[in-house]
Scaffold this motif. Structure first.
Motif, PDB file in Angstrom:
ATOM      1  N   TRP A  72       0.824  -1.213   0.000  1.00 38.50           N
ATOM      2  CA  TRP A  72       0.000   0.000   0.000  1.00 38.50           C
ATOM      3  C   TRP A  72       0.856   1.259   0.000  1.00 38.50           C
ATOM      4  O   TRP A  72       0.589   2.204  -0.749  1.00 38.50           O
ATOM      5  N   PHE A  73       1.882   1.274   0.848  1.00 36.49           N
ATOM      6  CA  PHE A  73       2.746   2.450   0.901  1.00 36.49           C
ATOM      7  C   PHE A  73       3.506   2.611  -0.413  1.00 36.49           C
ATOM      8  O   PHE A  73       3.620   3.713  -0.947  1.00 36.49           O
ATOM      9  N   GLY A  74       4.028   1.511  -0.950  1.00 34.24           N
ATOM     10  CA  GLY A  74       4.755   1.571  -2.220  1.00 34.24           C
ATOM     11  C   GLY A  74       3.862   2.019  -3.364  1.00 34.24           C
ATOM     12  O   GLY A  74       4.286   2.785  -4.237  1.00 34.24           O
ATOM     13  N   LEU A  75       2.623   1.549  -3.372  1.00 32.85           N
ATOM     14  CA  LEU A  75       1.675   1.966  -4.394  1.00 32.85           C
ATOM     15  C   LEU A  75       1.411   3.468  -4.303  1.00 32.85           C
ATOM     16  O   LEU A  75       1.391   4.179  -5.322  1.00 32.85           O
ATOM     17  N   PHE A  76       1.260   3.965  -3.108  1.00 35.17           N
ATOM     18  CA  PHE A  76       1.046   5.401  -2.890  1.00 35.17           C
ATOM     19  C   PHE A  76       2.235   6.216  -3.408  1.00 35.17           C
ATOM     20  O   PHE A  76       2.061   7.187  -4.147  1.00 35.17           O
ATOM     21  N   VAL A  77       3.449   5.799  -3.049  1.00 36.93           N
ATOM     22  CA  VAL A  77       4.646   6.508  -3.508  1.00 36.93           C
ATOM     23  C   VAL A  77       4.766   6.407  -5.026  1.00 36.93           C
ATOM     24  O   VAL A  77       5.098   7.387  -5.706  1.00 36.93           O
ATOM     25  N   LEU A  80       2.378   8.806  -6.678  1.00 38.05           N
ATOM     26  CA  LEU A  80       2.889  10.179  -6.552  1.00 38.05           C
ATOM     27  C   LEU A  80       4.023  10.428  -7.539  1.00 38.05           C
ATOM     28  O   LEU A  80       4.080  11.483  -8.186  1.00 38.05           O
ATOM     29  N   LEU A  81       4.945   9.469  -7.648  1.00 37.52           N
ATOM     30  CA  LEU A  81       6.054   9.625  -8.590  1.00 37.52           C
ATOM     31  C   LEU A  81       5.560   9.722 -10.025  1.00 37.52           C
ATOM     32  O   LEU A  81       6.061  10.531 -10.809  1.00 37.52           O
ATOM     33  N   SER A  82       4.583   8.924 -10.381  1.00 32.59           N
ATOM     34  CA  SER A  82       4.081   8.964 -11.750  1.00 32.59           C
ATOM     35  C   SER A  82       3.321  10.257 -12.045  1.00 32.59           C
ATOM     36  O   SER A  82       3.319  10.728 -13.175  1.00 32.59           O
ATOM     37  N   LEU A  83       2.704  10.839 -11.036  1.00 29.39           N
ATOM     38  CA  LEU A  83       1.986  12.099 -11.242  1.00 29.39           C
ATOM     39  C   LEU A  83       2.936  13.271 -11.479  1.00 29.39           C
ATOM     40  O   LEU A  83       2.636  14.178 -12.253  1.00 29.39           O
ATOM     41  N   PHE A  84       4.056  13.264 -10.795  1.00 29.77           N
ATOM     42  CA  PHE A  84       4.970  14.397 -10.867  1.00 29.77           C
ATOM     43  C   PHE A  84       6.160  14.169 -11.801  1.00 29.77           C
ATOM     44  O   PHE A  84       7.041  15.000 -11.886  1.00 29.77           O
ATOM     45  N   ASN A  85       6.200  13.045 -12.484  1.00 33.39           N
ATOM     46  CA  ASN A  85       7.288  12.753 -13.401  1.00 33.39           C
ATOM     47  C   ASN A  85       6.733  12.791 -14.818  1.00 33.39           C
ATOM     48  O   ASN A  85       6.088  11.856 -15.278  1.00 33.39           O
TER      49      ASN A  85
END
Length: 161
Positions: A72-77, A80-85
């Motif tokens: 769950w935490f990895g999916l969240f990160v 976030l990475l895919s949104l800002f990259n």
């Protein structure tokens, strides 16, 4: 406004209940009766820490729980990475985040469980509970509050302990 530092409650006791739910219902009854409830405090007396055992722990359960929380935490990160990259498209960052989260979740859960060396092979949930709940009221309104709660205690189907 409630005090910022821990301070003992003030007021006169106007009623006492065996459960928090009953005390809460009594204060709600006071509020329905246009009583100034800002002068009321619910105080838990004879506090106990109750730890309810919810299940047995095993290596499989520890690893599974660690993997799930890490996922769950990895999916969240990853999201976030895919949104800002803007350079990367697709599911690459999400997949990397998910896999990294699972690995770290398993490692941290295993290290935590292994460090107990079998001295705590169970799961539990702790809760702070009181033996009784007193309702205190500021002296200027205590008599009116006591009278209202006496009427509540006399209603059929609702008992005060």
């Amino acid at each position: 406004m409630p005090p910022r530092l821990p301070t003992p409650p003030t007021g006169w006791p106007i009623s006492s209940y065996g459960t928090y739910e009953e005390a809460q219902r009594a204060v709600d009854y006071l509020a329905d009766g246009d009583f100034p409830v800002e002068e009321v405090t619910i105080v838990g007396v004879d506090l106990m820490l109750v730890e309810r055992v919810t299940g047995r722990l095993s290596w499989g359960r520890v690893v599974g729980t660690g993997a799930a929380s890490g996922a769950w935490f990895g999916l969240f990160v990853g999201v976030l990475l895919s949104l800002f990259n803007s350079q990367s498209s697709g599911y690459g960052p999400i997949l990397v985040g998910l896999i990294t989260g699972v690995v770290f979740g398993v490692v941290f859960a295993a290290v935590g469980y292994g460090s107990t060396r079998g001295k705590r092979d169970f799961q539990s949930a702790s809760q702070l509970v009181a033996g009784r709940y007193d309702i205190l009221c500021q002296p200027r309104s205590a008599e009116k509050g006591r009278d209202l709660l006496a009427k509540l205690a006399m209603r059929p189907g609702e008992r005060k302990e």
